[in-house]
Scaffold this motif. Structure first.
Motif, mmCIF file in Angstrom:
data_model
loop_
_atom_site.group_PDB
_atom_site.id
_atom_site.type_symbol
_atom_site.label_atom_id
_atom_site.label_comp_id
_atom_site.label_asym_id
_atom_site.label_seq_id
_atom_site.Cartn_x
_atom_site.Cartn_y
_atom_site.Cartn_z
ATOM 1 N N ILE A 195 -8.608 1.380 -10.340
ATOM 2 C CA ILE A 195 -8.012 0.351 -9.484
ATOM 3 C C ILE A 195 -8.899 -0.885 -9.522
ATOM 4 N N ASP A 196 -8.335 -1.981 -10.024
ATOM 5 C CA ASP A 196 -9.051 -3.255 -10.116
ATOM 6 C C ASP A 196 -9.072 -3.902 -8.735
ATOM 7 N N VAL A 197 -10.271 -4.064 -8.162
ATOM 8 C CA VAL A 197 -10.363 -4.620 -6.805
ATOM 9 C C VAL A 197 -9.915 -6.070 -6.752
ATOM 10 N N ASP A 198 -10.014 -6.799 -7.867
ATOM 11 C CA ASP A 198 -9.566 -8.189 -7.875
ATOM 12 C C ASP A 198 -8.049 -8.290 -7.758
ATOM 13 N N LYS A 199 -7.341 -7.300 -8.257
ATOM 14 C CA LYS A 199 -5.878 -7.290 -8.190
ATOM 15 C C LYS A 199 -5.358 -6.513 -6.983
ATOM 16 N N ASN A 200 -6.238 -5.762 -6.327
ATOM 17 C CA ASN A 200 -5.847 -4.924 -5.190
ATOM 18 C C ASN A 200 -6.819 -5.130 -4.021
ATOM 19 N N GLN A 201 -7.026 -6.388 -3.664
ATOM 20 C CA GLN A 201 -8.010 -6.722 -2.638
ATOM 21 C C GLN A 201 -7.674 -6.107 -1.286
ATOM 22 N N GLU A 202 -6.400 -6.100 -0.933
ATOM 23 C CA GLU A 202 -5.992 -5.551 0.362
ATOM 24 C C GLU A 202 -6.332 -4.063 0.469
ATOM 25 N N LEU A 203 -6.051 -3.328 -0.591
ATOM 26 C CA LEU A 203 -6.368 -1.903 -0.616
ATOM 27 C C LEU A 203 -7.876 -1.681 -0.566
ATOM 28 N N ALA A 204 -8.623 -2.441 -1.362
ATOM 29 C CA ALA A 204 -10.081 -2.304 -1.384
ATOM 30 C C ALA A 204 -10.667 -2.588 0.004
ATOM 31 N N GLU A 205 -10.143 -3.592 0.686
ATOM 32 C CA GLU A 205 -10.624 -3.902 2.034
ATOM 33 C C GLU A 205 -10.251 -2.796 3.011
ATOM 34 N N LEU A 250 -8.667 11.341 -8.795
ATOM 35 C CA LEU A 250 -9.936 10.625 -8.847
ATOM 36 C C LEU A 250 -9.623 9.140 -8.959
ATOM 37 N N LEU A 251 -10.011 8.385 -7.953
ATOM 38 C CA LEU A 251 -9.811 6.941 -7.956
ATOM 39 C C LEU A 251 -11.128 6.269 -8.290
ATOM 40 N N ALA A 252 -11.068 5.287 -9.153
ATOM 41 C CA ALA A 252 -12.252 4.522 -9.521
ATOM 42 C C ALA A 252 -11.964 3.049 -9.261
ATOM 43 N N PHE A 253 -12.623 2.491 -8.267
ATOM 44 C CA PHE A 253 -12.471 1.077 -7.943
ATOM 45 C C PHE A 253 -13.476 0.298 -8.780
ATOM 46 N N PHE A 254 -12.987 -0.733 -9.482
ATOM 47 C CA PHE A 254 -13.829 -1.473 -10.416
ATOM 48 C C PHE A 254 -13.442 -2.949 -10.428
ATOM 49 N N ALA A 255 -14.251 -3.739 -11.108
ATOM 50 C CA ALA A 255 -13.932 -5.126 -11.433
ATOM 51 C C ALA A 255 -14.524 -5.401 -12.808
ATOM 52 N N ASP A 256 -13.745 -6.014 -13.681
ATOM 53 C CA ASP A 256 -14.224 -6.269 -15.039
ATOM 54 C C ASP A 256 -15.402 -7.242 -15.067
ATOM 55 N N ARG A 302 -12.538 -0.057 2.655
ATOM 56 C CA ARG A 302 -13.925 -0.519 2.828
ATOM 57 C C ARG A 302 -14.760 -0.333 1.566
ATOM 58 N N VAL A 303 -14.185 -0.722 0.451
ATOM 59 C CA VAL A 303 -14.918 -0.669 -0.817
ATOM 60 C C VAL A 303 -15.842 -1.882 -0.860
ATOM 61 N N LYS A 304 -17.138 -1.638 -0.792
ATOM 62 C CA LYS A 304 -18.139 -2.714 -0.771
ATOM 63 C C LYS A 304 -18.899 -2.798 -2.090
ATOM 64 N N ALA A 305 -19.255 -1.656 -2.662
ATOM 65 C CA ALA A 305 -20.036 -1.608 -3.907
ATOM 66 C C ALA A 305 -19.138 -1.140 -5.044
ATOM 67 N N LEU A 306 -19.492 -1.565 -6.239
ATOM 68 C CA LEU A 306 -18.733 -1.167 -7.422
ATOM 69 C C LEU A 306 -19.660 -0.485 -8.412
ATOM 70 N N PRO A 307 -19.170 0.487 -9.129
ATOM 71 C CA PRO A 307 -17.892 1.157 -8.900
ATOM 72 C C PRO A 307 -17.964 2.058 -7.671
ATOM 73 N N THR A 308 -16.818 2.228 -7.019
ATOM 74 C CA THR A 308 -16.689 3.204 -5.939
ATOM 75 C C THR A 308 -15.693 4.250 -6.406
ATOM 76 N N MET A 313 0.805 -1.199 0.000
ATOM 77 C CA MET A 313 0.000 0.000 0.000
ATOM 78 C C MET A 313 0.849 1.265 0.000
ATOM 79 N N SER A 314 2.157 1.129 0.081
ATOM 80 C CA SER A 314 2.992 2.329 0.047
ATOM 81 C C SER A 314 2.861 3.036 -1.296
ATOM 82 N N LYS A 315 2.640 2.276 -2.372
ATOM 83 C CA LYS A 315 2.410 2.897 -3.670
ATOM 84 C C LYS A 315 1.151 3.742 -3.648
ATOM 85 N N PHE A 316 0.141 3.280 -2.916
ATOM 86 C CA PHE A 316 -1.102 4.037 -2.805
ATOM 87 C C PHE A 316 -0.826 5.392 -2.165
#
Length: 98
Positions: free
Chosen positions: A49-59, A15-21, A62-68, A1-4
């Motif tokens: 930001i793909d939540v499937d590839k960045n699950q730790e960050l999404a958690e 502007l961050l957009a959390f998504f999943a394909d 607290r990203v629950k709904a998509l897109p956030t 998460m240091s990159k974040f």
């Protein structure tokens, strides 16, 4: 998460957009985000930001709904909302933090 941390510790709004394909509404946001990024140019960053590839960050965020969608500036969250938005709305929201 240091990159974040490096992504959001900037004077420019981010502007961050959390998504999943696998998620239809997330896929529908891709061209909208591209349009917003083109309109904003170098005045702001638009990052998907793909939540499937960045699950730790999404958690952690607290990203629950998509897109956030979130806007950060100087490392601080300024705005957050789940659900689809249009490009004009996103551009106007980001412009509030220029």
């Amino acid at each position: 998460m240091s990159k974040f941390g490096e992504l959001i510790e900037t004077k420019l709004p981010v502007l961050l957009a959390f998504f999943a394909d696998r998620h239809e509404a997330s896929k529908e946001m891709h061209p909208i985000l591209r349009d917003a990024a083109a309109t904003l140019g170098n005045k702001a960053k638009v990052i998907k930001i793909d939540v499937d590839k960045n699950q730790e960050l999404a958690e952690a965020l607290r990203v629950k709904a998509l897109p956030t969608l979130m806007i950060y500036k100087n490392g601080e969250m300024k705005w957050r909302q789940s659900g689809e938005q249009d490009a004009n709305t996103l551009v106007e929201l980001v412009k509030e933090y220029l």
